[in-house]
Scaffold this active site. Structure first.
Site, mmCIF file in Angstrom:
data_model
loop_
_atom_site.group_PDB
_atom_site.id
_atom_site.type_symbol
_atom_site.label_atom_id
_atom_site.label_comp_id
_atom_site.label_asym_id
_atom_site.label_seq_id
_atom_site.Cartn_x
_atom_site.Cartn_y
_atom_site.Cartn_z
ATOM 1 N N ASP A 176 6.753 7.128 -6.392
ATOM 2 C CA ASP A 176 7.459 6.449 -5.312
ATOM 3 C C ASP A 176 8.906 6.918 -5.227
ATOM 4 O O ASP A 176 9.460 7.076 -4.135
ATOM 5 C CB ASP A 176 7.386 4.936 -5.512
ATOM 6 C CG ASP A 176 7.712 4.528 -6.940
ATOM 7 O OD1 ASP A 176 8.005 5.407 -7.774
ATOM 8 O OD2 ASP A 176 7.662 3.326 -7.244
ATOM 9 N N ARG B 80 -1.920 9.681 -4.325
ATOM 10 C CA ARG B 80 -1.568 8.658 -3.340
ATOM 11 C C ARG B 80 -1.057 9.298 -2.047
ATOM 12 O O ARG B 80 -1.259 8.760 -0.947
ATOM 13 C CB ARG B 80 -0.490 7.737 -3.913
ATOM 14 C CG ARG B 80 -0.027 6.653 -2.962
ATOM 15 C CD ARG B 80 1.278 6.035 -3.444
ATOM 16 N NE ARG B 80 1.134 5.356 -4.720
ATOM 17 C CZ ARG B 80 0.759 4.083 -4.845
ATOM 18 N NH1 ARG B 80 0.495 3.361 -3.773
ATOM 19 N NH2 ARG B 80 0.661 3.542 -6.037
ATOM 20 N N ASP C 182 -3.080 -4.241 -6.239
ATOM 21 C CA ASP C 182 -2.745 -5.613 -6.635
ATOM 22 C C ASP C 182 -1.606 -6.180 -5.805
ATOM 23 O O ASP C 182 -0.994 -7.171 -6.199
ATOM 24 C CB ASP C 182 -2.381 -5.667 -8.119
ATOM 25 C CG ASP C 182 -1.212 -4.744 -8.460
ATOM 26 O OD1 ASP C 182 -0.769 -3.995 -7.576
ATOM 27 O OD2 ASP C 182 -0.759 -4.772 -9.618
ATOM 28 N N ASP D 9 -0.556 -0.821 -3.137
ATOM 29 C CA ASP D 9 -1.224 -0.915 -4.437
ATOM 30 C C ASP D 9 -2.416 -1.852 -4.341
ATOM 31 O O ASP D 9 -2.494 -2.723 -3.462
ATOM 32 C CB ASP D 9 -0.250 -1.422 -5.500
ATOM 33 C CG ASP D 9 0.788 -0.380 -5.862
ATOM 34 O OD1 ASP D 9 0.541 0.810 -5.603
ATOM 35 O OD2 ASP D 9 1.853 -0.751 -6.389
ATOM 36 N N ARG E 144 -10.181 -1.125 -11.651
ATOM 37 C CA ARG E 144 -9.922 -2.565 -11.520
ATOM 38 C C ARG E 144 -10.727 -3.054 -10.320
ATOM 39 O O ARG E 144 -10.184 -3.332 -9.256
ATOM 40 C CB ARG E 144 -8.423 -2.840 -11.333
ATOM 41 C CG ARG E 144 -7.592 -2.395 -12.515
ATOM 42 C CD ARG E 144 -6.248 -3.089 -12.567
ATOM 43 N NE ARG E 144 -5.388 -2.752 -11.449
ATOM 44 C CZ ARG E 144 -4.145 -3.218 -11.310
ATOM 45 N NH1 ARG E 144 -3.654 -4.060 -12.196
ATOM 46 N NH2 ARG E 144 -3.403 -2.860 -10.289
#
EC number: 2.4.1.223
Length: 919
Positions: free
Chosen positions: A833, A728, A746, A744, A672
């Site tokens: 998470d 991550r 976004d 993140d 992205r």
């Protein structure tokens, strides 16, 4: 005649032509005369007529060729439009001329300003160069002052003795061996790294007698250990595996002693050697009982008092899972705390001493060394009385239903198969372990097996007999996981067990689970623990845990990124220093070579939480997991503090005990690019930002023509081996700060929100501090846990899509947390998470901290994320329930605590006005 005639004709022809010429000339002259007559006569007449007409005109306005006004001329119909165009063009020309003159004046002024700016830039460059020189000189002076005030230290010279070295002075007796007189410290300098050489047992005669499964498991563990070296010349420690032997094999003690003495690095007395015997079967004999091992350490599961040398030899746990990993799905949960039976015991004693009730001996006679009293008859009678009283449901059996397992004299033999014993222990709150009746038998493989099985299924061990030596007793605090009761107090055992609270029981069960997983469960854990105990005894620091090497993806930076006004507009709030600080790494962990015995004691006896991974210095584990790292830590901090003040002074500095600190942004992304570039640009101008690590999770590299923004700090693009959300939390070596902001690609966070979260994290460094909160709930109809993302006044998780945490947890997540959890994250491409929240809450026994009222952080108009899938929440339900099975209980804790700044304006829905907000 003929000539005459021709002359006549020729003459006649010439005369005709002459006549014709004359006639044409006359006509031309006539026409020319006529034309001239007309021109000379008619044109003057016409001109005279018009002139006469003009002269006879009475009104001046009727004259054609006379001077006339412009307005009168425009009255002519066919030229009116042309007149209007002329007037418009004239006006526009006048306006353009005025503008041209104005622009010329502005250009002249700008040229003057440009020249002034050029001069200012040149002056600024000169000033900057001078400042750099001053800074360089200051740094040089500072280093000189530091060098003058600090002693010059260098690594000690490594002593490598020859094979025929004389050795240490022998002790008076073999039982008198201790580290100070039987261990050669010169081979193990503090900076050596603790190299360990492992002998290949197949090269010696006794190797053929070893159990193949034990030998294979040990070799695999040795290959994977970070301390094992192939160079015997530089080794600090030498390890030789001598057991367990195969059943038909019988090796005489004299033969084994002779083979040990023939080891190439035994050096006469075997100093700095560890003779290891791992027991896998219950009938394992004391192989080294009559073997003289010299100055070599002995590590095995069975010891007699005359054989064991305290502080030198090691009691190890039995090797139950040789080549297999524990199956978390078969391990029972740690809750409910109370189980069907209060306590259970099954066993049969093949041989016993005479009963102390029949032997009328005084206490003084027993102290003088006479045969010890046998309390087993009293124990049997007391436990049967408790069972018959029906006060609590207990199960005690002193006779096996089938043939009991082989055991040593005076030892209680185990009954039945391992699966049957585990099923009974799963129903037991406590598991009784009766030590051998002969106190001269300090520990046996049977007792060690009972301890192993009890810890494995969560039954709290109750050891009857304080003389027993439990595994690794000199470094593990067994009082936090088991009850050790002297045999004379057997009548008080029932009262003692009933007096324990549920919270104490759960804490002991959790600590026992940790001990079993970390030190007993596998061959690798047993071997690592043996080395760690010896390394800790001789005070050599642990090897730094490995960091993940970042494979950088080359990228091209473009022009400096602008600052999004929506991200940076904070009103009167001063977020940080006026000028952006250069990248500043957290102080290195410098306490590894200053560990003392006092530190060791405090680390094992004062550590909070079930893991004992937090000594008084919060992030300094001592024994395996071996999670210590040099790259970061809380070590020695610069002494200082807040400068006081209020308002602007407080806002412009971090203050506190660590006045200078930065954080690293770790951003996970997957194909992205536009969203990523926008997110990176929003970080421009963010104070206290050290660098940005972009974890490129796609196998497809970024576009070659992609221009990355210049945000004033380094942007490191890391390539991963596979697409995994676990990437991550990898401890990348490029992360040089303790604080990590996981975000993140976004996520939309304002600069003031990020800075506020950073300030809060600095006050709670051992916890996750973030923005979007979630909570777990119990589904009563389905008897399972649920993941809930609804707005609530209570939470138990903070999503790591926008959260601060310590780099220490990245090491634990990647290298210490059970692999089964990371495998499920990869399977579902989800729940990483939740896994991090489980890990931190499990270690600290504290909930996360939510800051501000923000509940979501997604950017408008961004491509759809994985969390929008319908199966997203179903997978998270499954993850929570699986994680609970792995940990054995629900580690997440609820909290209603939320931290807000007084400068934030929180808007609460009308139905949430009863939520408490802590400022």
């Amino acid at each position: 005649m003929t000539g005459y005639t021709m002359l006549r004709n020729g003459g006649a022809g010439n005369g005709g032509q002459t006549c014709m010429l004359r006639w044409s000339n006359r006509i031309r002259l006539t026409w020319l005369s006529f034309t001239l007559f007309i021109i000379l006569v008619f044109f003057p007449l016409i001109a005279h007529y018009y002139l006469t007409t003009l002269d006879e005109a009475d009104e001046a306005g009727k004259r054609i060729f006379g001077p006339r006004a412009g307005s009168e001329l425009c009255e002519v119909k066919h030229v009116l439009d042309l007149c209007r165009i002329r007037e418009s063009v004239s006006e526009e020309l006048l306006q353009l001329e005025a503008k041209r003159q104005e622009l010329n004046s502005e250009v002249a002024k700008l040229n003057l300003k440009i020249e002034a700016c050029k001069k200012s830039i040149e002056n600024a460059k000169q000033d900057l160069l001078q400042l750099k020189n001053v800074i360089s000189q200051t740094e040089h002076s500072y280093k000189e002052l530091v060098a003058q005030n600090q002693p010059k230290l260098s690594l000690p010279i490594r002593l490598l003795p020859e094979k025929d070295e004389a050795g240490l002075p022998p002790p008076k007796a073999q039982r008198g061996c201790r580290l100070h007189n039987c261990f050669d410290y010169s081979r193990c300098p503090l900076t050596s790294g603790f190299p360990v050489y492992v002998y290949d047992s197949d090269q010696f005669a006794f190797g053929s007698y070893l159990d193949p499964l034990v030998k294979q498991a040990f070799q695999a563990a040795a290959r994977a250990n970070v301390y094992v070296t192939d160079s015997a010349d530089i080794a600090c420690l030498y390890v030789i595996l001598v057991g367990e032997m195969q059943e038909p094999a019988v090796l005489r003690p004299a033969d084994l002693e002779k083979q040990l003495s023939s080891l190439p690095h035994w050096r006469r007395d075997g100093h700095n050697h560890v003779v290891l015997s791992l027991s896998r079967k219950l009938d394992t004999q004391n192989l080294l009982y009559n073997v003289s091992t010299g100055r070599a350490m002995v590590a095995q599961s069975t010891f007699y008092a005359a054989q064991y040398r305290p502080g030198f030899d090691l009691v190890v746990s039995p090797l139950v899972h040789a080549m297999s990993e524990p199956n978390f799905m078969e391990i029972p949960p740690q809750v409910p705390v109370k189980r069907k039976y209060l306590f259970t015991f099954q066993g049969e004693k093949i041989e016993s001493l005479r009963s102390s009730l029949q032997e009328a001996r005084s206490f003084e006679e027993e102290m003088e060394g006479d045969p010890p009293a046998d309390y087993d008859d009293r124990i049997i009678a007391t436990l049967k009385a408790v069972q018959d009283s029906k006060l609590d449901q207990v199960l005690v059996e002193f006779t096996c239903k089938s043939q009991p397992r082989a055991s040593l004299p005076t030892e209680w033999a185990l009954c039945g198969e391992r699966e049957d014993r585990l099923e009974l222990l799963k129903l037991s709150t406590f598991a009784l372990i009766i030590t051998p009746g002969d106190p001269r038998l300090l520990v046996s493989s049977g007792c060690a097996t009972r301890l192993f099985e009890a810890l494995e299924v969560g039954a709290v061990p109750v050891v009857l007999g304080e003389h027993v030596q439990l595994p690794y007793q000199d470094v593990l605090q067994w009082s936090e996981a088991a009850l050790v009761v002297p045999k004379p107090r057997v009548t008080e055992v029932h009262f003692l067990l009933r007096s324990l609270s549920d919270s104490d029981l759960l804490a002991m069960r959790r600590q026992g689970r940790f001990l079993w997983e970390t030190y007993f469960s596998t061959t690798d854990s047993i071997f690592s623990t043996v080395l760690a105990v010896i390394r800790t005894r001789i005070q050599i620091p642990a090897a730094p845990i490995r960091e993940e090497a970042a494979a950088e993806i080359p990228h091209r930076s473009g022009k400096a990124a602008g600052t999004d006004p929506n991200m940076a507009d904070t009103g009167d709030l001063d977020l940080g220093p006026v000028e952006t600080e250069p990248p500043y790494a957290s102080p290195k962990y410098l306490r590894n070579f200053t560990l003392t015995v006092t530190d060791l004691y405090r680390s094992w006896n004062s550590a909070p939480g079930p893991f004992h991974l937090f000594p008084h210095t919060p992030f300094d584990p001592v024994l395996p997991s071996e999670a210590k790292f040099l790259g970061s830590g809380t070590g020695f901090r610069p002494i200082g503090g807040g400068a006081g003040g209020s308002g602007k002074e407080f806002q412009a500095a971090l203050g506190g005990n660590v006045p200078r600190e930065q954080f690293t942004v770790v951003m996970l992304t997957y194909e992205r690019e536009e969203v990523l570039m926008n997110s990176l640009e929003r970080l421009n101008g963010l104070p206290y930002l050290n660098k940005v690590v972009v974890v490129w999770n796609s196998p497809k590299l970024p576009s070659e023509d992609l221009v990355w923004p210049d945000i004033g700090v380094p942007i490191m693009v890391v390539r991963t081996e596979k697409n995994s959300l676990n990437n991550r939390f990898l401890p990348w070596n490029e992360i040089e700060t303790e604080a990590i902001l996981s975000i993140d690609d976004d996520a939309h966070l304002r600069h003031d929100e990020i800075m506020f979260g950073f300030r809060v994290w600095r006050e709670a460094r051992d916890r996750i501090v973030g923005f979007p909160g979630r909570y777990h709930a119990w589904d009563l109809p389905h008897q399972a846990w649920l993941y809930n993302s609804n707005y609530s006044c209570e939470l138990s998780m903070v999503l790591t899509g926008a959260a601060f945490f310590h780099k220490y947890y990245a090491y634990l997540y990647s290298y210490v947390m059970p692999q089964a959890i990371r495998d499920m994250v990869d399977e579902y491409i989800n729940c990483e998470d939740i896994a991090m929240n489980f890990l931190v809450s499990h270690i600290t026994r504290k909930p996360p901290i939510k800051v501000t009222s923000r509940w979501t952080f997604r950017c408008p108009g961004c491509p759809q994320a994985l969390s929008h899938d319908d199966s997203h929440f179903h997978e998270r339900h499954k993850c929570i329930n699986f994680f609970v099975k792995v940990y054995g209980y629900m580690p997440l804790l609820y909290t209603q605590f939320r931290v807000d700044s007084v400068l934030f304006k929180t808007r609460l829905p009308h139905d949430k006005t009863k939520c408490f907000k802590f400022i």
